[in-house]
Write a protein that holds these residues in place. Structure first.
Motif, PDB file in Angstrom:
ATOM      1  N   VAL A   1       3.672   1.744  -1.861  1.00 27.65           N
ATOM      2  CA  VAL A   1       4.514   1.879  -3.054  1.00 27.65           C
ATOM      3  C   VAL A   1       4.381   3.283  -3.644  1.00 27.65           C
ATOM      4  O   VAL A   1       5.379   3.960  -3.909  1.00 27.65           O
ATOM      5  CB  VAL A   1       4.145   0.819  -4.118  1.00 27.65           C
ATOM      6  N   ASP A   2       3.147   3.742  -3.816  1.00 25.40           N
ATOM      7  CA  ASP A   2       2.955   5.056  -4.438  1.00 25.40           C
ATOM      8  C   ASP A   2       3.429   6.185  -3.528  1.00 25.40           C
ATOM      9  O   ASP A   2       3.931   7.204  -4.002  1.00 25.40           O
ATOM     10  CB  ASP A   2       1.480   5.257  -4.806  1.00 25.40           C
TER      11      ASP A   2
ATOM     12  N   ALA B   1       2.599   4.543  -9.273  1.00 28.76           N
ATOM     13  CA  ALA B   1       3.543   3.532  -9.760  1.00 28.76           C
ATOM     14  C   ALA B   1       3.008   2.110  -9.665  1.00 28.76           C
ATOM     15  O   ALA B   1       3.284   1.279 -10.523  1.00 28.76           O
ATOM     16  CB  ALA B   1       4.849   3.615  -8.971  1.00 28.76           C
TER      17      ALA B   1
ATOM     18  N   GLY C   1       9.347   4.971 -10.807  1.00 33.33           N
ATOM     19  CA  GLY C   1       8.057   4.358 -10.457  1.00 33.33           C
ATOM     20  C   GLY C   1       8.052   2.865 -10.732  1.00 33.33           C
ATOM     21  O   GLY C   1       7.615   2.063  -9.904  1.00 33.33           O
ATOM     22  N   GLU C   2       8.549   2.482 -11.908  1.00 33.53           N
ATOM     23  CA  GLU C   2       8.594   1.050 -12.256  1.00 33.53           C
ATOM     24  C   GLU C   2       9.440   0.282 -11.247  1.00 33.53           C
ATOM     25  O   GLU C   2       9.086  -0.823 -10.832  1.00 33.53           O
ATOM     26  CB  GLU C   2       9.207   0.835 -13.649  1.00 33.53           C
TER      27      GLU C   2
ATOM     28  N   HIS D   1      10.162   1.067  -8.099  1.00 33.78           N
ATOM     29  CA  HIS D   1       9.473   0.947  -6.807  1.00 33.78           C
ATOM     30  C   HIS D   1       8.414  -0.158  -6.869  1.00 33.78           C
ATOM     31  O   HIS D   1       8.261  -0.937  -5.932  1.00 33.78           O
ATOM     32  CB  HIS D   1       8.813   2.273  -6.431  1.00 33.78           C
ATOM     33  N   ASP D   2       7.693  -0.208  -7.964  1.00 37.52           N
ATOM     34  CA  ASP D   2       6.656  -1.244  -8.100  1.00 37.52           C
ATOM     35  C   ASP D   2       7.290  -2.630  -8.130  1.00 37.52           C
ATOM     36  O   ASP D   2       6.784  -3.580  -7.536  1.00 37.52           O
ATOM     37  CB  ASP D   2       5.843  -0.995  -9.373  1.00 37.52           C
TER      38      ASP D   2
ATOM     39  N   ALA E   1      11.110  13.299 -17.284  1.00 36.42           N
ATOM     40  CA  ALA E   1       9.832  12.568 -17.199  1.00 36.42           C
ATOM     41  C   ALA E   1      10.071  11.060 -17.292  1.00 36.42           C
ATOM     42  O   ALA E   1       9.438  10.274 -16.578  1.00 36.42           O
ATOM     43  CB  ALA E   1       8.892  13.033 -18.302  1.00 36.42           C
TER      44      ALA E   1
ATOM     45  N   PHE F   1      11.273   9.807 -13.948  1.00 29.92           N
ATOM     46  CA  PHE F   1      10.160   9.621 -13.004  1.00 29.92           C
ATOM     47  C   PHE F   1       9.457   8.282 -13.259  1.00 29.92           C
ATOM     48  O   PHE F   1       9.114   7.556 -12.332  1.00 29.92           O
ATOM     49  CB  PHE F   1       9.120  10.742 -13.136  1.00 29.92           C
ATOM     50  N   ARG F   2       9.231   7.993 -14.536  1.00 30.71           N
ATOM     51  CA  ARG F   2       8.512   6.751 -14.873  1.00 30.71           C
ATOM     52  C   ARG F   2       9.318   5.527 -14.456  1.00 30.71           C
ATOM     53  O   ARG F   2       8.784   4.571 -13.897  1.00 30.71           O
ATOM     54  CB  ARG F   2       8.230   6.690 -16.381  1.00 30.71           C
TER      55      ARG F   2
ATOM     56  N   GLY G   1       0.799  -1.219   0.000  1.00 29.25           N
ATOM     57  CA  GLY G   1       0.000   0.000   0.000  1.00 29.25           C
ATOM     58  C   GLY G   1       0.829   1.265   0.000  1.00 29.25           C
ATOM     59  O   GLY G   1       0.305   2.349  -0.248  1.00 29.25           O
TER      60      GLY G   1
ATOM     61  N   ASN H   1       7.166   6.254  -3.783  1.00 33.69           N
ATOM     62  CA  ASN H   1       7.517   6.768  -5.103  1.00 33.69           C
ATOM     63  C   ASN H   1       7.306   8.276  -5.174  1.00 33.69           C
ATOM     64  O   ASN H   1       8.122   9.004  -5.746  1.00 33.69           O
ATOM     65  CB  ASN H   1       6.651   6.052  -6.156  1.00 33.69           C
ATOM     66  N   THR H   2       6.222   8.744  -4.563  1.00 30.61           N
ATOM     67  CA  THR H   2       5.946  10.187  -4.562  1.00 30.61           C
ATOM     68  C   THR H   2       6.998  10.932  -3.750  1.00 30.61           C
ATOM     69  O   THR H   2       7.462  12.007  -4.164  1.00 30.61           O
ATOM     70  CB  THR H   2       4.523  10.446  -3.995  1.00 30.61           C
TER      71      THR H   2
ATOM     72  N   ASN I   1      10.194  10.961  -5.976  1.00 35.67           N
ATOM     73  CA  ASN I   1      10.061  11.785  -7.185  1.00 35.67           C
ATOM     74  C   ASN I   1       9.854  13.262  -6.857  1.00 35.67           C
ATOM     75  O   ASN I   1      10.333  14.130  -7.590  1.00 35.67           O
ATOM     76  CB  ASN I   1       8.935  11.257  -8.076  1.00 35.67           C
ATOM     77  N   ASN I   2       9.185  13.551  -5.735  1.00 34.55           N
ATOM     78  CA  ASN I   2       9.073  14.958  -5.318  1.00 34.55           C
ATOM     79  C   ASN I   2      10.457  15.532  -5.035  1.00 34.55           C
ATOM     80  O   ASN I   2      10.735  16.686  -5.368  1.00 34.55           O
ATOM     81  CB  ASN I   2       8.194  15.083  -4.072  1.00 34.55           C
TER      82      ASN I   2
ATOM     83  N   ASP J   1       2.853  10.471  -7.468  1.00 41.30           N
ATOM     84  CA  ASP J   1       3.539   9.761  -8.544  1.00 41.30           C
ATOM     85  C   ASP J   1       3.043   8.323  -8.510  1.00 41.30           C
ATOM     86  O   ASP J   1       3.448   7.551  -7.643  1.00 41.30           O
ATOM     87  CB  ASP J   1       5.053   9.830  -8.344  1.00 41.30           C
TER      88      ASP J   1
ATOM     89  N   ARG K   1      12.239  16.147  -8.245  1.00 43.50           N
ATOM     90  CA  ARG K   1      11.741  17.407  -8.840  1.00 43.50           C
ATOM     91  C   ARG K   1      12.495  18.603  -8.277  1.00 43.50           C
ATOM     92  O   ARG K   1      12.842  19.531  -9.000  1.00 43.50           O
ATOM     93  CB  ARG K   1      10.249  17.567  -8.546  1.00 43.50           C
TER      94      ARG K   1
ATOM     95  N   SER L   1       3.690   5.716 -13.882  1.00 51.61           N
ATOM     96  CA  SER L   1       4.572   4.701 -14.475  1.00 51.61           C
ATOM     97  C   SER L   1       3.791   3.973 -15.571  1.00 51.61           C
ATOM     98  O   SER L   1       2.556   3.967 -15.569  1.00 51.61           O
ATOM     99  CB  SER L   1       5.032   3.698 -13.419  1.00 51.61           C
TER     100      SER L   1
END
Lengths: 327, 97
Positions: free
Chosen positions: A98-99, B13, A129-130, A132-133, A122, A125-126, A96, A102-103, A106-107, B11, A110, B48
């Motif tokens: 992960v996001d 993901a 995210g990948e 972290h997932d 960009a 960031f993607r 729960g 990641n935020t 990524n913040n 963000d 930034r 993502s």
């Protein structure tokens, strides 16, 4: 500056197994080193009183949140540079979160890139995210991530590196592949397999029933896995995360160290790949990368004209701009 | 009729965390076949490809690309986020050709 490769070679610190203690060398450390160190401390339950470092290092580690995250020691530190030059050490405690993790990272990135926007940033960031997932869906254990900005030498402060690193103490690629009945014999081959686009131990098999892993659709509430991970309810993995990381490294002349088991893949800024066999196995996966800001600002479009045209139509239709063309 | 959905802040993901939002969109698609489904991304900073695929790519797989593009509109997304979403829709659409 000690990096992930150094940590894996037991360089930069002394671990005394008998006392379960760690003493850091008087040096500076990259996020790759620090995330691996954090995962190592967590796995070995090294107590705070057995973690030794020089005052200046200890102060830095407290500031990035080492003590808070590893030993739950509260602090009242005013982190004025958090997000300016570093991110906090960020744990990935449950599915729960992960996001949230990641935020957080990524913040900070930034801020590290002064809120600049570019295709390269960009894409970073993607990819973050990948990754972290991936830690949660593959590692199923606590991982740590961190970002940092440092000056590129000999540029008079005009250019900076953006570092990102992540380490977990999960199954590692080889065990994950073997559990998925994918026949890979060693850790290096496991890395080679996992970084190929379209390869994933989570890819649905042809005979896999769409409904076997599905949770009830009327399920309500928070984390459906109760914090213990588990399979994605519906398995739609495509095996793109690590392939996108490698593409980002190559496109933007980044540098990468990726380790699992006894294998370490190093990609330098010219794109040259080298594998090293480590004496000390890393149980799990550790990834460390860095990019020059000057490279991330570049615009690199590698789509074919046909791809670009299709994407343009899709974007216009998603925006609601009148476009009668079909895909 | 327009049905509006907001994605969470941050963000995004996690493929798994995208599933409940996709299920809401699936319901909106199947409740009727005429309403416009508007997905507001004003709080989304980045997405993502895994999250985007689980949310939008799977809709394409289930309902077809033309239905999704005819009925679903995305608002307040920056160009990079929209390009990510377009990439996964394109990938899912072309993988059926």
């Amino acid at each position: 500056m000690k990096c992930l490769n150094d940590f894996l070679n037991l360089d930069g610190f002394i671990f005394e197994k008998e006392y379960n203690s760690i003493s850091l060398d008087p040096d500076h450390f990259t996020p790759g080193f620090l995330t691996a160190l954090a995962a190592f401390i967590k796995t070995n339950n090294v107590p705070e009183k057995e973690f030794h470092a020089f005052d200046e290092q200890m102060s830095y580690l407290r500031t990035v949140g080492f003590h808070k995250e590893l030993w739950q020691i509260g602090d009242n530190i005013n982190r004025v540079n958090c997000g300016r030059t570093y991110s906090p050490l960020t744990p990935l405690k449950s599915l729960g979160e992960v996001d949230l993790a990641n935020t957080t990272i990524n913040n900070c990135i930034r801020e590290l890139v002064n809120q600049e926007k570019s295709e390269g940033i960009a894409s970073l960031f993607r990819v973050v995210g990948e990754l972290h997932d991936n830690v949660w869906s593959h590692g199923k254990s606590t991982g740590f991530s961190m970002a940092q900005r440092t000056r590129v030498p000999n540029t008079s402060g005009a250019d900076h590196y953006i570092h990102f690193a992540l380490a977990d103490s999960g199954l590692g690629f080889l065990e994950e592949l073997n559990r998925a009945k994918i026949e890979i014999k060693d850790h290096q081959s496991a890395i080679e397999w996992c970084i190929q686009e379209g390869n994933s131990s989570k890819l649905k098999k042809n005979n896999e029933d769409d409904w076997t892993q599905r949770l009830p659709e009327d399920l309500i509430g928070g984390d459906p896995m109760m914090g213990f991970g588990g399979e994605v309810p519906e398995n739609n993995h495509q095996g793109l995360g690590l392939a996108h990381l490698i593409k980002l490294i190559i496109d933007y002349k980044g540098e990468l160290q990726l380790c699992t088991g006894n294998a370490l893949l190093i990609i330098d800024s010219l794109g040259k790949r080298t594998y090293k066999i480590l004496k000390n196995e890393w149980k799990g996966v550790a990834i460390s990368c860095r990019f020059k800001m000057s490279e991330l600002r570049q615009s690199i479009k590698k789509n074919t004209l046909e791809d670009s045209a299709r994407k343009h139509i899709i974007i216009e239709r998603l925006r609601g701009v009148k476009n009668d063309q079909s895909i | 009729m327009i049905k509006v959905f907001n994605l969470p802040y941050g963000d995004l993901a996690s493929r798994t965390l995208a599933v409940p939002f996709r299920q809401m969109l699936e319901t909106a698609f199947t409740e009727d076949d005429f309403s416009t489904i508007q997905v507001d991304l004003k709080d989304v900073q980045s997405i993502s490809e895994s999250y985007a695929d689980e949310l939008f790519g799977i809709l394409v797989k289930e309902f077809g690309v033309e239905t999704v593009l005819d009925r679903m509109k995305i608002t307040n997304a920056d160009d990079y986020v929209l390009e990510s979403i377009a990439s996964v829709i394109d990938r899912r659409a072309t993988s059926f050709c």
